[in-house]
Motif scaffolding. Sequence first.
Motif, PDB file in Angstrom:
ATOM      1  N   THR A  68       0.947  -1.176   0.176  1.00 56.16           N
ATOM      2  CA  THR A  68       0.118  -0.015   0.075  1.00 56.16           C
ATOM      3  C   THR A  68       0.674   1.302  -0.118  1.00 56.16           C
ATOM      4  OG1 THR A  68      -1.841  -1.105   1.106  1.00 56.16           O
ATOM      5  CG2 THR A  68      -1.869   1.227   1.199  1.00 56.16           C
ATOM      6  N   LEU A  69       1.839   1.129   0.803  1.00 57.19           N
ATOM      7  CA  LEU A  69       2.860   2.361   0.651  1.00 57.19           C
ATOM      8  C   LEU A  69       3.689   2.709  -0.526  1.00 57.19           C
ATOM      9  CD1 LEU A  69       4.221   4.311   2.842  1.00 57.19           C
ATOM     10  CD2 LEU A  69       5.896   2.757   3.198  1.00 57.19           C
ATOM     11  N   GLN A  70       3.849   1.583  -1.048  1.00 59.38           N
ATOM     12  CA  GLN A  70       4.543   1.899  -2.537  1.00 59.38           C
ATOM     13  C   GLN A  70       3.545   2.272  -3.574  1.00 59.38           C
ATOM     14  OE1 GLN A  70       6.314  -2.123  -3.187  1.00 59.38           O
ATOM     15  NE2 GLN A  70       8.121  -1.340  -2.433  1.00 59.38           N
ATOM     16  N   LEU A  71       2.181   1.811  -3.587  1.00 59.30           N
ATOM     17  CA  LEU A  71       1.089   2.256  -4.482  1.00 59.30           C
ATOM     18  C   LEU A  71       0.378   3.715  -4.035  1.00 59.30           C
ATOM     19  CD1 LEU A  71      -1.074  -0.667  -5.021  1.00 59.30           C
ATOM     20  CD2 LEU A  71       0.437   0.307  -6.669  1.00 59.30           C
ATOM     21  N   ASN A  72       0.779   4.222  -2.764  1.00 62.66           N
ATOM     22  CA  ASN A  72      -0.055   5.277  -2.442  1.00 62.66           C
ATOM     23  C   ASN A  72       0.437   6.546  -3.191  1.00 62.66           C
ATOM     24  OD1 ASN A  72      -1.357   7.054  -0.419  1.00 62.66           O
ATOM     25  ND2 ASN A  72       0.511   7.507   0.693  1.00 62.66           N
ATOM     26  N   PRO A  73       1.726   7.032  -3.209  1.00 63.68           N
ATOM     27  CA  PRO A  73       1.815   8.138  -4.193  1.00 63.68           C
ATOM     28  C   PRO A  73       1.604   7.951  -5.730  1.00 63.68           C
ATOM     29  CG  PRO A  73       4.067   6.848  -3.619  1.00 63.68           C
ATOM     30  CD  PRO A  73       2.904   6.354  -3.002  1.00 63.68           C
ATOM     31  N   SER A 113      -8.003  13.444  -0.440  1.00 66.63           N
ATOM     32  CA  SER A 113      -6.974  12.514  -0.874  1.00 66.63           C
ATOM     33  C   SER A 113      -5.508  13.037  -0.440  1.00 66.63           C
ATOM     34  CB  SER A 113      -6.725  12.814  -2.678  1.00 66.63           C
ATOM     35  OG  SER A 113      -6.196  14.170  -2.773  1.00 66.63           O
ATOM     36  N   ILE A 114      -5.231  14.064   0.057  1.00 62.58           N
ATOM     37  CA  ILE A 114      -4.124  14.354   0.687  1.00 62.58           C
ATOM     38  C   ILE A 114      -4.019  13.944   2.158  1.00 62.58           C
ATOM     39  CG2 ILE A 114      -2.609  16.437   1.681  1.00 62.58           C
ATOM     40  CD1 ILE A 114      -3.492  18.084  -0.869  1.00 62.58           C
ATOM     41  N   PHE A 115      -5.080  13.918   2.609  1.00 57.41           N
ATOM     42  CA  PHE A 115      -5.399  13.412   3.841  1.00 57.41           C
ATOM     43  C   PHE A 115      -4.927  11.857   4.024  1.00 57.41           C
ATOM     44  CE2 PHE A 115      -8.235  10.767   6.908  1.00 57.41           C
ATOM     45  CZ  PHE A 115      -7.516  11.457   8.114  1.00 57.41           C
ATOM     46  N   ILE A 116      -5.637  11.326   3.284  1.00 54.05           N
ATOM     47  CA  ILE A 116      -5.292   9.955   2.899  1.00 54.05           C
ATOM     48  C   ILE A 116      -3.998   9.495   2.484  1.00 54.05           C
ATOM     49  CG2 ILE A 116      -6.081   7.682   1.652  1.00 54.05           C
ATOM     50  CD1 ILE A 116      -8.620   8.960   1.046  1.00 54.05           C
ATOM     51  N   TYR A 117      -3.364  10.432   1.946  1.00 55.08           N
ATOM     52  CA  TYR A 117      -1.824  10.183   1.138  1.00 55.08           C
ATOM     53  C   TYR A 117      -1.012  10.370   2.500  1.00 55.08           C
ATOM     54  CZ  TYR A 117       2.562  11.237  -0.591  1.00 55.08           C
ATOM     55  OH  TYR A 117       4.116  11.484  -1.078  1.00 55.08           O
ATOM     56  N   PHE A 131      -8.805   1.044   7.389  1.00 55.24           N
ATOM     57  CA  PHE A 131      -9.479   2.467   7.378  1.00 55.24           C
ATOM     58  C   PHE A 131      -9.138   3.381   6.142  1.00 55.24           C
ATOM     59  CE2 PHE A 131      -9.618   6.937   8.593  1.00 55.24           C
ATOM     60  CZ  PHE A 131     -11.059   7.176   8.556  1.00 55.24           C
ATOM     61  N   GLU A 132      -7.749   3.594   6.089  1.00 57.05           N
ATOM     62  CA  GLU A 132      -7.071   4.230   4.794  1.00 57.05           C
ATOM     63  C   GLU A 132      -7.786   3.540   3.410  1.00 57.05           C
ATOM     64  OE1 GLU A 132      -5.606   3.281   7.482  1.00 57.05           O
ATOM     65  OE2 GLU A 132      -5.316   5.468   8.379  1.00 57.05           O
ATOM     66  N   ARG A 133      -7.580   2.487   3.278  1.00 57.78           N
ATOM     67  CA  ARG A 133      -8.118   1.603   2.075  1.00 57.78           C
ATOM     68  C   ARG A 133      -9.549   1.842   1.450  1.00 57.78           C
ATOM     69  NH1 ARG A 133      -5.225  -2.767   4.186  1.00 57.78           N
ATOM     70  NH2 ARG A 133      -7.229  -3.908   4.401  1.00 57.78           N
ATOM     71  N   ILE A 134     -10.567   1.963   2.759  1.00 52.03           N
ATOM     72  CA  ILE A 134     -11.933   2.142   2.540  1.00 52.03           C
ATOM     73  C   ILE A 134     -12.094   3.492   2.116  1.00 52.03           C
ATOM     74  CG2 ILE A 134     -14.039   2.116   3.708  1.00 52.03           C
ATOM     75  CD1 ILE A 134     -13.137   0.170   5.407  1.00 52.03           C
ATOM     76  N   ILE A 135     -11.513   4.294   2.736  1.00 53.66           N
ATOM     77  CA  ILE A 135     -11.696   5.905   2.526  1.00 53.66           C
ATOM     78  C   ILE A 135     -11.153   6.200   0.765  1.00 53.66           C
ATOM     79  CG2 ILE A 135     -11.161   8.385   2.908  1.00 53.66           C
ATOM     80  CD1 ILE A 135     -10.964   7.660   5.733  1.00 53.66           C
ATOM     81  N   GLY A 136      -9.867   5.468   0.613  1.00 55.44           N
ATOM     82  CA  GLY A 136      -9.203   5.862  -0.539  1.00 55.44           C
ATOM     83  C   GLY A 136     -10.122   4.981  -1.710  1.00 55.44           C
ATOM     84  N   LEU A 137     -10.942   3.781  -1.425  1.00 64.15           N
ATOM     85  CA  LEU A 137     -11.660   3.393  -2.581  1.00 64.15           C
ATOM     86  C   LEU A 137     -12.965   4.225  -2.712  1.00 64.15           C
ATOM     87  CD1 LEU A 137     -11.561  -0.412  -1.477  1.00 64.15           C
ATOM     88  CD2 LEU A 137     -10.623   0.693  -3.448  1.00 64.15           C
ATOM     89  N   SER A 138     -13.531   4.960  -1.551  1.00 64.71           N
ATOM     90  CA  SER A 138     -14.577   5.787  -1.733  1.00 64.71           C
ATOM     91  C   SER A 138     -14.355   6.717  -2.677  1.00 64.71           C
ATOM     92  CB  SER A 138     -14.953   6.087  -0.446  1.00 64.71           C
ATOM     93  OG  SER A 138     -15.193   5.014   0.339  1.00 64.71           O
TER      94      SER A 138
END
Length: 236
Positions: A68-73, A113-117, A131-138
């Motif tokens: 997830t950390l590698q995909l995040n940016p 998106s910045i908050f999730i990042y 939690f972050e994945r759910i918000i990110g998918l949303s």
Amino acid sequence: MRVNDKVLVENINDYFTHKGLSPNLIDDIKGKLKKELKKSEAQDLDYIEYRRKSPAEIILTIQRNLFTLQLNPIVFFIINFILLSYLYDKQYVPFQAATGLSIFYCLIILPISIFIYLRIDWKNYLYSNKFERIIGLSVAAVALILVFAHAFGFDLGIVAVTIYAHQFVFFVGIIFSISGIYFRRLEFTGIGLLFCQKTIDAMISNPIVTQIASIVIWVLLLIVIIYYTIRISSRK
């Protein structure tokens, strides 16, 4: 350090060394784990007892978080680049106007998106980021809806804004660009340059100079994207 905790640290080191992770990243993982060990030691427990997880489960959690950390940016950049390119209509800038969708993006989607990042970037490897994945998918789902809405001409109307609003966005782009270079977060630099390109008309009234400046920004953006792609592809 307790014996079982020491074995856990060694297992994590051996596993991720075998996986080919960089020594710096492995040291970072072990550093965070050693900080966590203080919590279990304070309760006179082995870490696996404290977490109620097996060593394999802990390693699997770390591995998922690393992915997830590698995909995040990458995800952050792609989503915001597409939305900004597609929703922020440059032609409305000289007329001191903007679409409702672009305003919604700037005020809602971009900050989230910045908050999730940042949440994912600061997250401890040892705990789930569900939690972050759910918000990110949303956010990704909302982004897709916005793209389709714009494609069908549903832009939430044209809203009158002052020229200062576009100028503010331009300076936000400058801040993003500089901070991205300073903190080595080129995804922010790319987004910042695109903000500047979209709002350059609010800063320069001469159309010829504006066009030249816009081309220069696009060239810089292209350089950033190429360099960023090379850096990502060479990362282990």
